[in-house]
Design a protein around this motif. Sequence first.
Motif, PDB file in Angstrom:
ATOM      1  N   GLU A  78      33.429  51.008  34.679  1.00  0.00           N
ATOM      2  CA  GLU A  78      34.472  50.480  35.555  1.00  0.00           C
ATOM      3  C   GLU A  78      35.354  51.627  36.033  1.00  0.00           C
ATOM      4  O   GLU A  78      35.793  52.458  35.238  1.00  0.00           O
TER       5      GLU A  78
ATOM      6  N   HIS B 180      37.946  49.299  40.650  1.00  0.00           N
ATOM      7  CA  HIS B 180      37.802  47.954  40.091  1.00  0.00           C
ATOM      8  C   HIS B 180      39.177  47.394  39.698  1.00  0.00           C
ATOM      9  O   HIS B 180      39.463  46.213  39.905  1.00  0.00           O
ATOM     10  N   HIS B 181      40.022  48.259  39.143  1.00  0.00           N
ATOM     11  CA  HIS B 181      41.356  47.816  38.731  1.00  0.00           C
ATOM     12  C   HIS B 181      42.201  47.396  39.933  1.00  0.00           C
ATOM     13  O   HIS B 181      42.842  46.339  39.912  1.00  0.00           O
TER      14      HIS B 181
ATOM     15  N   ARG C 241      41.213  44.079  41.499  1.00  0.00           N
ATOM     16  CA  ARG C 241      41.753  42.918  40.773  1.00  0.00           C
ATOM     17  C   ARG C 241      43.216  42.674  41.140  1.00  0.00           C
ATOM     18  O   ARG C 241      43.666  41.532  41.217  1.00  0.00           O
TER      19      ARG C 241
ATOM     20  N   HIS D 191      29.040  44.442  38.872  1.00  0.00           N
ATOM     21  CA  HIS D 191      29.980  44.041  39.912  1.00  0.00           C
ATOM     22  C   HIS D 191      30.593  45.241  40.618  1.00  0.00           C
ATOM     23  O   HIS D 191      31.032  46.194  39.969  1.00  0.00           O
TER      24      HIS D 191
ATOM     25  N   ASP E  58      33.845  42.545  44.346  1.00  0.00           N
ATOM     26  CA  ASP E  58      33.515  41.311  43.631  1.00  0.00           C
ATOM     27  C   ASP E  58      34.698  40.771  42.827  1.00  0.00           C
ATOM     28  O   ASP E  58      34.680  39.614  42.389  1.00  0.00           O
ATOM     29  N   TYR E  59      35.716  41.608  42.628  1.00  0.00           N
ATOM     30  CA  TYR E  59      36.884  41.178  41.853  1.00  0.00           C
ATOM     31  C   TYR E  59      38.058  40.760  42.741  1.00  0.00           C
ATOM     32  O   TYR E  59      39.136  40.459  42.234  1.00  0.00           O
ATOM     33  N   THR E  60      37.849  40.745  44.040  1.00  0.00           N
ATOM     34  CA  THR E  60      38.906  40.315  44.951  1.00  0.00           C
ATOM     35  C   THR E  60      38.710  38.854  45.339  1.00  0.00           C
ATOM     36  O   THR E  60      37.629  38.284  45.160  1.00  0.00           O
TER      37      THR E  60
END
Length: 209
Positions: free
Chosen positions: A112, A116-117, A120, A145, A149-151
């Motif tokens: 990660e 990625h942070h 989010r 991911h 993909d984290y939004t």
Amino acid sequence: MRVQVDVRTIHGSTPLCHACAAGSIESVKLLVDHGASINPSLTALTASPLHEACIRGNPDCVQLMIDKGALLEAFDIYFGTPLHAACAKAHFDCALLLLNAGARVNATKFHETALHHVARAERVDLVELLVEFGGDVNITDNLGHKPRDYTKLESPASLCLLHYESNPLSLQQLCRIVLRTVLGTRALELIPKLDISQRIIDYLIYKVP
């Protein structure tokens, strides 16, 4: 009687860690002047002083730790690198200081990255900052991911990441990233010494006009 400037708490934190977390720049300077360790050994329960400053969002302490030789890639079990910590807590100023100092933008913790942070956190400004410094929008974590993909679907951060996935950076942006990567932590020291125009130097050091 000599004071133990690096005495640790039961959890392993030093006074400098606490001063950086509190954002008390005068306390930080005092401890450093009296020999406090900038890079104390880390345990499963402790973070470095630089991590603490990034977690709490104290850019003055971050800059001082960088100037004093803090390890930019020191690895905390919970957050990862200081850049991970700054981005997980969405502290733009701290992230910018770390990146300009040469922190590795694509450093990973369980595959990660900082992107990625910030995905989010839905922080478009941090997404753009990391990409400008070479953040890889297509890199996947241990779950396969990508940052997007984290939004949230169709959110500004999602659309921003989709744009960068679909549109490559310009040649001048790529050249800047390569040069900064090669120079690493000495970039801000060496770039101003190059025999090139001030305008190009400003671009290479990310100086805003």
